[in-house]
Scaffold this motif. Structure first.
Motif, PDB file in Angstrom:
ATOM      1  N   THR A 420       0.845  -1.207   0.000  1.00 16.76           N
ATOM      2  CA  THR A 420       0.000   0.000   0.000  1.00 16.76           C
ATOM      3  C   THR A 420       0.875   1.250   0.000  1.00 16.76           C
ATOM      4  O   THR A 420       0.606   2.215  -0.732  1.00 16.76           O
ATOM      5  CB  THR A 420      -0.882   0.043   1.277  1.00 16.76           C
ATOM      6  N   ILE A 421       1.909   1.231   0.835  1.00 22.06           N
ATOM      7  CA  ILE A 421       2.780   2.412   0.913  1.00 22.06           C
ATOM      8  C   ILE A 421       3.541   2.590  -0.402  1.00 22.06           C
ATOM      9  O   ILE A 421       3.651   3.710  -0.922  1.00 22.06           O
ATOM     10  CB  ILE A 421       3.730   2.303   2.129  1.00 22.06           C
ATOM     11  N   GLU A 422       3.989   1.487  -0.948  1.00 20.54           N
ATOM     12  CA  GLU A 422       4.702   1.549  -2.231  1.00 20.54           C
ATOM     13  C   GLU A 422       3.789   2.147  -3.307  1.00 20.54           C
ATOM     14  O   GLU A 422       4.206   3.009  -4.084  1.00 20.54           O
ATOM     15  CB  GLU A 422       5.155   0.146  -2.643  1.00 20.54           C
ATOM     16  N   HIS A 423       2.544   1.741  -3.275  1.00 17.98           N
ATOM     17  CA  HIS A 423       1.577   2.251  -4.238  1.00 17.98           C
ATOM     18  C   HIS A 423       1.401   3.769  -4.069  1.00 17.98           C
ATOM     19  O   HIS A 423       1.376   4.519  -5.039  1.00 17.98           O
ATOM     20  CB  HIS A 423       0.247   1.514  -4.047  1.00 17.98           C
ATOM     21  N   LYS A 424       1.323   4.191  -2.795  1.00 21.04           N
ATOM     22  CA  LYS A 424       1.155   5.631  -2.532  1.00 21.04           C
ATOM     23  C   LYS A 424       2.357   6.416  -3.034  1.00 21.04           C
ATOM     24  O   LYS A 424       2.215   7.499  -3.613  1.00 21.04           O
ATOM     25  CB  LYS A 424       0.956   5.888  -1.038  1.00 21.04           C
ATOM     26  N   TRP A 425       3.531   5.881  -2.795  1.00 18.20           N
ATOM     27  CA  TRP A 425       4.738   6.561  -3.283  1.00 18.20           C
ATOM     28  C   TRP A 425       4.721   6.636  -4.806  1.00 18.20           C
ATOM     29  O   TRP A 425       4.973   7.697  -5.384  1.00 18.20           O
ATOM     30  CB  TRP A 425       6.010   5.846  -2.807  1.00 18.20           C
ATOM     31  N   ASN A 426       4.410   5.513  -5.439  1.00 19.73           N
ATOM     32  CA  ASN A 426       4.437   5.528  -6.897  1.00 19.73           C
ATOM     33  C   ASN A 426       3.433   6.513  -7.466  1.00 19.73           C
ATOM     34  O   ASN A 426       3.733   7.220  -8.436  1.00 19.73           O
ATOM     35  CB  ASN A 426       4.186   4.121  -7.445  1.00 19.73           C
ATOM     36  N   SER A 427       2.270   6.599  -6.842  1.00 16.74           N
ATOM     37  CA  SER A 427       1.308   7.549  -7.414  1.00 16.74           C
ATOM     38  C   SER A 427       1.758   8.986  -7.143  1.00 16.74           C
ATOM     39  O   SER A 427       1.559   9.870  -7.979  1.00 16.74           O
ATOM     40  CB  SER A 427      -0.126   7.272  -6.971  1.00 16.74           C
ATOM     41  N   TRP A 428       2.426   9.200  -6.004  1.00  9.35           N
ATOM     42  CA  TRP A 428       2.954  10.560  -5.788  1.00  9.35           C
ATOM     43  C   TRP A 428       4.037  10.871  -6.825  1.00  9.35           C
ATOM     44  O   TRP A 428       4.045  11.962  -7.408  1.00  9.35           O
ATOM     45  CB  TRP A 428       3.516  10.734  -4.365  1.00  9.35           C
ATOM     46  N   PHE A 429       4.927   9.933  -7.073  1.00  2.76           N
ATOM     47  CA  PHE A 429       5.993  10.188  -8.064  1.00  2.76           C
ATOM     48  C   PHE A 429       5.411  10.442  -9.458  1.00  2.76           C
ATOM     49  O   PHE A 429       5.946  11.246 -10.217  1.00  2.76           O
ATOM     50  CB  PHE A 429       6.982   9.017  -8.105  1.00  2.76           C
ATOM     51  N   GLU A 430       4.313   9.776  -9.765  1.00  2.04           N
ATOM     52  CA  GLU A 430       3.695  10.022 -11.080  1.00  2.04           C
ATOM     53  C   GLU A 430       3.125  11.442 -11.157  1.00  2.04           C
ATOM     54  O   GLU A 430       3.283  12.125 -12.172  1.00  2.04           O
ATOM     55  CB  GLU A 430       2.630   8.963 -11.379  1.00  2.04           C
ATOM     56  N   ARG A 431       2.502  11.861 -10.067  1.00  6.03           N
ATOM     57  CA  ARG A 431       1.978  13.250 -10.047  1.00  6.03           C
ATOM     58  C   ARG A 431       3.133  14.248 -10.169  1.00  6.03           C
ATOM     59  O   ARG A 431       3.046  15.257 -10.858  1.00  6.03           O
ATOM     60  CB  ARG A 431       1.250  13.519  -8.716  1.00  6.03           C
ATOM     61  N   TYR A 432       4.204  13.944  -9.463  1.00  5.98           N
ATOM     62  CA  TYR A 432       5.389  14.825  -9.474  1.00  5.98           C
ATOM     63  C   TYR A 432       5.968  14.913 -10.893  1.00  5.98           C
ATOM     64  O   TYR A 432       6.278  16.017 -11.379  1.00  5.98           O
ATOM     65  CB  TYR A 432       6.407  14.268  -8.485  1.00  5.98           C
ATOM     66  N   ALA A 433       6.041  13.786 -11.560  1.00  6.90           N
ATOM     67  CA  ALA A 433       6.585  13.787 -12.933  1.00  6.90           C
ATOM     68  C   ALA A 433       5.700  14.628 -13.853  1.00  6.90           C
ATOM     69  O   ALA A 433       6.196  15.437 -14.642  1.00  6.90           O
ATOM     70  CB  ALA A 433       6.693  12.353 -13.443  1.00  6.90           C
ATOM     71  N   THR A 434       4.394  14.456 -13.719  1.00  9.08           N
ATOM     72  CA  THR A 434       3.466  15.226 -14.551  1.00  9.08           C
ATOM     73  C   THR A 434       3.652  16.722 -14.287  1.00  9.08           C
ATOM     74  O   THR A 434       3.694  17.539 -15.199  1.00  9.08           O
ATOM     75  CB  THR A 434       2.002  14.833 -14.219  1.00  9.08           C
ATOM     76  N   ARG A 435       3.778  17.047 -12.998  1.00  8.42           N
ATOM     77  CA  ARG A 435       3.942  18.453 -12.624  1.00  8.42           C
ATOM     78  C   ARG A 435       5.254  19.020 -13.163  1.00  8.42           C
ATOM     79  O   ARG A 435       5.310  20.159 -13.651  1.00  8.42           O
ATOM     80  CB  ARG A 435       3.863  18.573 -11.095  1.00  8.42           C
ATOM     81  N   LEU A 436       6.318  18.223 -13.101  1.00  8.22           N
ATOM     82  CA  LEU A 436       7.628  18.713 -13.556  1.00  8.22           C
ATOM     83  C   LEU A 436       7.631  19.003 -15.053  1.00  8.22           C
ATOM     84  O   LEU A 436       8.419  19.832 -15.527  1.00  8.22           O
ATOM     85  CB  LEU A 436       8.729  17.689 -13.231  1.00  8.22           C
ATOM     86  N   GLN A 437       6.730  18.348 -15.784  1.00  6.91           N
ATOM     87  CA  GLN A 437       6.679  18.612 -17.223  1.00  6.91           C
ATOM     88  C   GLN A 437       6.302  20.050 -17.536  1.00  6.91           C
ATOM     89  O   GLN A 437       6.566  20.555 -18.614  1.00  6.91           O
ATOM     90  CB  GLN A 437       5.709  17.645 -17.904  1.00  6.91           C
TER      91      GLN A 437
END
Ligand code: AMP
Ligand code: MG
Length: 520
Positions: A420-437
């Motif tokens: 569950t925690i890994e999933h939360k991290w991965n979804s945060w990193f995906e949001r971060y990547a989208t934002r960095l674009q």
């Protein structure tokens, strides 16, 4: 040894007329003349070359007998009269009455290169303000203040500075854990330097005593010496003065949050009027990112000064300062207006600071949410603040699912990272990547920028403790090593890679490494 003495405080403000060094209430005076205590066998352990030259001294001066004697209180500089300052304060939310420099003694003020410095010994003996204390300081707390104040300066955090660290050669009795087991420790003296050591409590004491005359004297003096741009004192300038203090307090607190510094005792007597970090007592550095953490054992129950509350406590303290200035202004409206601007200003600066830690420079509405969500995720398991943000600069937009791998070293217990925690991290990193674009910086630029706000090296609590343990045995090499390491906290220093690591397990619950008392 030649210092250009330029005393303004003792010349411009009322002195205590009683010269006897006895503990008492000092009225209608901003300071008391007092002579530092002679020590048995003073020994200089370390000096700051930057502060030596800032004061107009040479390296030769710093190794002289006169330097040793003056900065341990054994000799008084020609044409100077040391003094202790009178102040009061709210301690943990309650008015504590007169406090004052109970173990700090100001030697003099000096001028060099158009800069003005007050020089103060901490741990140099009793003063009228010593109350039940002995006026002394022990080696462990002195090493901590000496190393940390210089480290904070190099991190870009407003702070008092330190000139020297010395042993007094005397023994000091302390009950370190407040458990009835008092023991003798080595006495030490730190020489601190700042344009001014005035605190919120310096003003409060006069307002509480309804001594508006001295209050006005001190506020006018402060404006004249330190807020010169405000012009001639008037109701208008008092308000502007208050606003300037509020602004610099916010700026300081946002820096604390940026580097993970927890002061531990944000009482109003420990709030500098110049917005500097002052009085390094049971402070600590966040290792696991945790809004609820405080290093101070005295505050264990209510955690009033925990990491996540520091900005709120700044406002509480400013309310006390506003009450203090009220008698000079006679109406509450302007002060209230300024106080009401605090939360918005602090939030905006905090957000900007967090954006810079993430390499976000375009102001996007969703950034606050992205940051909140990061702060929640960081607190799911024990995650090292310094390593997390530093490693994050290697994040790749193209490969968000590698994010977790990049910050892996920040996790204290890898097996606590559930699916569950890994999933939360991965979804945060995906949001971060989208934002960095949405940013137009290259990943190289982003990394460089992020590495200038996310330090690689901070004075972790256990590091200071290792230096203290060695110093106690007469070995001062680690003090010097850490001192030099922390002069460049944002640089990669391959020879010092061992200090870029999580707190070792042995330090988790060790006294001095996780929790500290005020017994300094
Ligand atoms: P602090 O918590 O260090 O900011 O100190 C609060 C007050 O206690 C200040 O007035 C200090 O000067 C005073 N104080 C702390 N330690 C001592 C000591 N060993 N001797 C005398 N006064 C002290
Ligand atoms: Mg203090």
């Amino acid at each position: 040894m030649q210092l250009k003495i330029k005393d303004t405080f003792t010349k411009g403000l009322p002195a205590d007329l009683i010269l006897e060094n006895s503990r008492r209430q000092v009225k209608k005076a901003c300071f008391s003349y007092v002579t530092p205590k002679k020590t048995r066998k003073p020994e200089m352990l370390h000096t700051s070359s930057e502060m030596i030259s800032a004061l107009g001294l040479s390296e030769e001066d710093a190794t002289s007998k006169a330097f040793l004697n003056v900065f341990t209180g054994n000799e008084v500089l020609h044409n100077t009269k040391p003094y202790a300052m009178c102040y009061g304060g709210h301690q943990f939310g309650n008015w504590a009455g007169q406090l004052g420099d109970g173990r700090a003694i100001n030697l003099a003020e000096v001028e060099h290169n158009n800069k003005h410095w007050a020089i103060q010994l901490k741990g140099a003996g009793e003063t009228p303000y010593s109350r039940t204390g002995d006026g002394l300081a022990v080696l462990r707390s002195s090493v901590r203040e000496y190393l940390c104040s210089e480290a904070m300066y190099h991190l870009g955090v407003p702070t008092t500075r330190a000139l020297s660290l010395a042993l007094s050669g005397d023994e000091v009795l302390r009950d370190m854990l407040y458990d009835g087991n008092a023991a003798y420790e080595k006495g030490a003296i730190v020489t601190r330097v700042s344009p001014s050591f005035l605190r919120f409590g310096s003003y409060q004491i006069f307002a509480v005593r309804q001594d508006n005359e001295t209050l006005k004297n001190l506020v006018d003096f402060t404006i004249k010496e330190y807020f010169r741009d405000l012009g001639k004192p008037s109701k208008e300038t008092y308000l502007q003065f208050f606003e300037a203090v509020l602004n610099s307090t916010i700026a300081m607190l946002v820096h604390w949050q940026r580097v993970g510094f927890v002061h531990g005792v944000m009482n109003t007597d420990n709030m500098s009027i110049l917005g500097q970090t002052i009085d390094y007592g049971p402070y600590g550095w966040l290792e696991g990112y945790d809004h609820n953490w405080t290093p101070n054992t005295t505050d264990k129950q209510f955690k009033r000064y925990r990491f996540g509350a520091q900005i709120d406590m700044g406002l509480w303290n400013l309310y006390q300062l506003a009450n203090t200035l009220y008698p000079l202004i006679g109406e509450a409206e302007g002060l209230e207006h300024t106080l009401n601007s605090y939360n918005e200003k602090a939030q905006a600066q905090h957000l900007g600071m967090m954006q810079s830690k993430l390499g976000l420079y375009q102001d996007e509405k969703s950034d606050a949410q992205l940051i909140n969500s990061l702060e929640d995720t960081l607190q799911l398991t024990e995650t090292d603040m310094t390593i997390f943000f530093r490693n994050l600069s290697d994040f790749s937009i193209e490969d968000p699912l590698k994010g977790l791998e990049i910050v892996k070293d920040a996790f204290y217990e890898l097996n606590e990272i559930s699916d569950t925690i890994e999933h939360k991290w991965n979804s945060w990193f995906e949001r971060y990547a989208t934002r960095l674009q949405k940013e137009d910086t290259t990943s190289k630029e982003r990394k460089e920028n992020m590495n200038q706000v996310n330090p690689k090296y901070v004075l972790r609590n256990y590091m200071a403790q290792l230096a203290i343990d060695d110093a106690d045995k007469g070995d001062y090499k680690l003090i010097d090593e850490l001192f030099n390491l922390l002069k460049k906290p944002y640089d990669t220093q391959p020879e010092h890679e061992k200090w870029y690591a999580k707190r070792p397990e042995w330090a988790r619950d060790k006294v001095g490494c996780s929790m500290l008392s005020c017994s300094s």
